[in-house]
Scaffold this active site. Structure first.
Site, PDB file in Angstrom:
ATOM      1  N   ARG A  18      11.451   3.606   3.216  1.00 40.23           N
ATOM      2  CA  ARG A  18      11.077   2.670   4.299  1.00 40.23           C
ATOM      3  C   ARG A  18      12.307   1.851   4.641  1.00 40.23           C
ATOM      4  O   ARG A  18      13.025   1.386   3.737  1.00 40.23           O
ATOM      5  CB  ARG A  18       9.946   1.746   3.858  1.00 40.23           C
ATOM      6  N   LYS A  22      26.516  -4.590  -3.677  1.00 48.54           N
ATOM      7  CA  LYS A  22      27.976  -4.570  -3.893  1.00 48.54           C
ATOM      8  C   LYS A  22      28.676  -3.940  -2.699  1.00 48.54           C
ATOM      9  O   LYS A  22      29.869  -3.681  -2.729  1.00 48.54           O
ATOM     10  CB  LYS A  22      28.316  -3.764  -5.142  1.00 48.54           C
ATOM     11  N   HIS A  79       5.406   5.896  11.396  1.00 49.14           N
ATOM     12  CA  HIS A  79       4.830   5.728  10.057  1.00 49.14           C
ATOM     13  C   HIS A  79       3.840   6.885   9.902  1.00 49.14           C
ATOM     14  O   HIS A  79       2.629   6.692   9.913  1.00 49.14           O
ATOM     15  CB  HIS A  79       4.154   4.363   9.955  1.00 49.14           C
ATOM     16  N   ARG A 127       0.802  -1.223   0.000  1.00 47.65           N
ATOM     17  CA  ARG A 127       0.000   0.000   0.000  1.00 47.65           C
ATOM     18  C   ARG A 127       0.838   1.278   0.000  1.00 47.65           C
ATOM     19  O   ARG A 127       0.566   2.204  -0.753  1.00 47.65           O
ATOM     20  CB  ARG A 127      -0.950   0.023   1.212  1.00 47.65           C
ATOM     21  N   THR A 128       1.819   1.350   0.890  1.00 49.32           N
ATOM     22  CA  THR A 128       2.525   2.628   1.030  1.00 49.32           C
ATOM     23  C   THR A 128       3.288   2.951  -0.253  1.00 49.32           C
ATOM     24  O   THR A 128       3.184   4.053  -0.798  1.00 49.32           O
ATOM     25  CB  THR A 128       3.467   2.580   2.253  1.00 49.32           C
TER      26      THR A 128
HETATM   27  C1  NCD Z   1       2.014  -1.312   7.986  1.00 52.55           C
HETATM   28  C2  NCD Z   1       3.510  -1.079   8.139  1.00 52.55           C
HETATM   29  O1  NCD Z   1       4.275  -1.300   7.202  1.00 52.55           O
HETATM   30  O2  NCD Z   1       3.855  -0.653   9.240  1.00 52.55           O
HETATM   31  N1  NCD Z   1       1.551  -1.392   6.678  1.00 52.55           N
HETATM   32  C3  NCD Z   1       1.238  -0.241   5.989  1.00 52.55           C
HETATM   33  O3  NCD Z   1       2.086   0.567   5.730  1.00 52.55           O
HETATM   34  N2  NCD Z   1      -0.039  -0.038   5.655  1.00 52.55           N
HETATM   35  C4  NCD Z   1       1.425  -2.299   8.884  1.00 52.55           C
HETATM   36  C5  NCD Z   1       2.028  -3.668   9.007  1.00 52.55           C
HETATM   37  O4  NCD Z   1       2.957  -4.041   8.306  1.00 52.55           O
HETATM   38  O5  NCD Z   1       1.498  -4.413   9.842  1.00 52.55           O
END
Ligand code: NCD
Length: 309
Positions: free
Chosen positions: A108, A87, A136, A59-60
């Site tokens: 991320r 590398k 997040h 999703r993100t």
């Molecule tokens: C979450 C995350 O990556 O923290 N997912 C998201 O971004 N919607 C939740 C999760 O992984 O449980």
């Protein structure tokens, strides 16, 4: 209003704590426009957005990419498993390359503080798409937007944040976000082993967030307006047996929801804590929550990279 917009311009998004209530409300107003508008403006046609995800994401990453594409921007994606990181190239060098190639980086990373570190290295805006168990921020923005759009308010509601409160960055980010508003009560519901980390709890206490700790949702479900459910974060457990022991320790079933008027939110992905049977209840709000990730991130990118005048 113009002043508010200016505070978003070229800004890093590292923690939800860095944003004021007014700034979040402006973001939600802008998101509303993208939810209802059929044709997106081409405001970012000169921009390039880089996504760099060192942990899995559906999703993100995709909603940021779609949001950028809908506004006319181009998107490049660093795939860590086929990049020069293999590398031995350092994280710092990788970020410095992305800084040269793109106008904004969505990052991320499994390490807490990675996004802040990148933002300190890099002149271009960095958006934290999740750093370890810590923050997040854009998920918390989406969560509160969903509450506001579905129930017409954020203040005055009773919330239950349920599940892996220890490792879930979306749970702690949502709790931090709620400190900017006036919830009537926040119930923290988890098995004891997954209780909120001390530093997060302390922070909430300092700002007198009204909260109570519970070990089961049954105790409070009839009073709750918003249930925020999280997955047990298997990847963060040092001991796999501990994960096995806790797996399935809280499940929101359809029959449990018969006693509840609450909307159910979940950042997704879901595991056994949210059975598919719940999808057909009037409580389920998590699919539209995920879908609104695109308009919310359009509003966010537009405020950060668009013309602030
Ligand atoms: C979450 C995350 O990556 O923290 N997912 C998201 O971004 N919607 C939740 C999760 O992984 O449980």
């Amino acid at each position: 209003m113009a002043k508010n917009r200016a505070s978003w311009s070229k800004r890093d998004v590292i923690s939800i704590l860095d944003f004021s209530r007014e700034e979040l409300e402006l973001l939600f107003e802008e998101t509303d426009k993208f939810v209802t508008q059929e044709k997106a403006p081409n405001t970012l046609s000169e921009k390039i957005v880089a996504t760099a995800f060192f942990e899995p994401s559906t999703r993100t990453r995709l909603s940021f990419s779609v949001a950028a594409l809908r506004l006319g921007a181009k998107v490049i994606d660093l795939s860590p498993d086929v990049s020069s990181l293999l590398k031995g190239e350092s994280f710092a060098d990788t970020i410095s390359m992305l800084e040269g190639y793109a106008d904004l980086i969505v990052l991320r990373h499994p390490s807490e503080g990675a996004a802040l570190f990148a933002a300190e290295l890099c002149e271009k805006p960095v958006i934290n798409g999740g750093d370890g168990s810590q923050h997040h921020p854009t998920q918390a923005m989406l969560d509160l937007y969903t509450v506001s759009r579905t129930l017409g308010q954020i203040d005055g509601l009773v919330y239950a944040v349920v599940g892996d409160l220890k490792y879930s960055r979306t749970a702690s980010s949502l709790l931090y976000a709620l400190t900017k508003f006036k919830p009537k009560m926040v119930h923290l519901v988890s098995p004891e082993a997954l209780a909120l980390r001390k530093e997060v709890y302390q922070r909430l206490k300092e700002v007198s967030l009204p909260m109570e700790v519970h070990s089961s949702i049954e105790e409070v479900i009839s009073q709750v307006d918003v249930i925020y459910l999280t997955r047990i974060q298997k990847e963060r457990f040092a001991d796999p047996d501990e994960y096995k022991r806790l797996k399935g320790s809280y499940v929101i079933t359809k029959s449990l929801l018969e006693k509840s008027h609450a909307i159910v939110l979940h950042p997704l992905p879901r595991l056994e804590e949210l059975p598919y049977e719940v999808d057909r209840t009037p409580n389920a709000a998590y699919i539209k929550q995920a879908h609104w990730g695109v308009p919310l991130r359009m509003a966010l990118l537009n405020l950060i990279l668009g013309d602030s005048q």
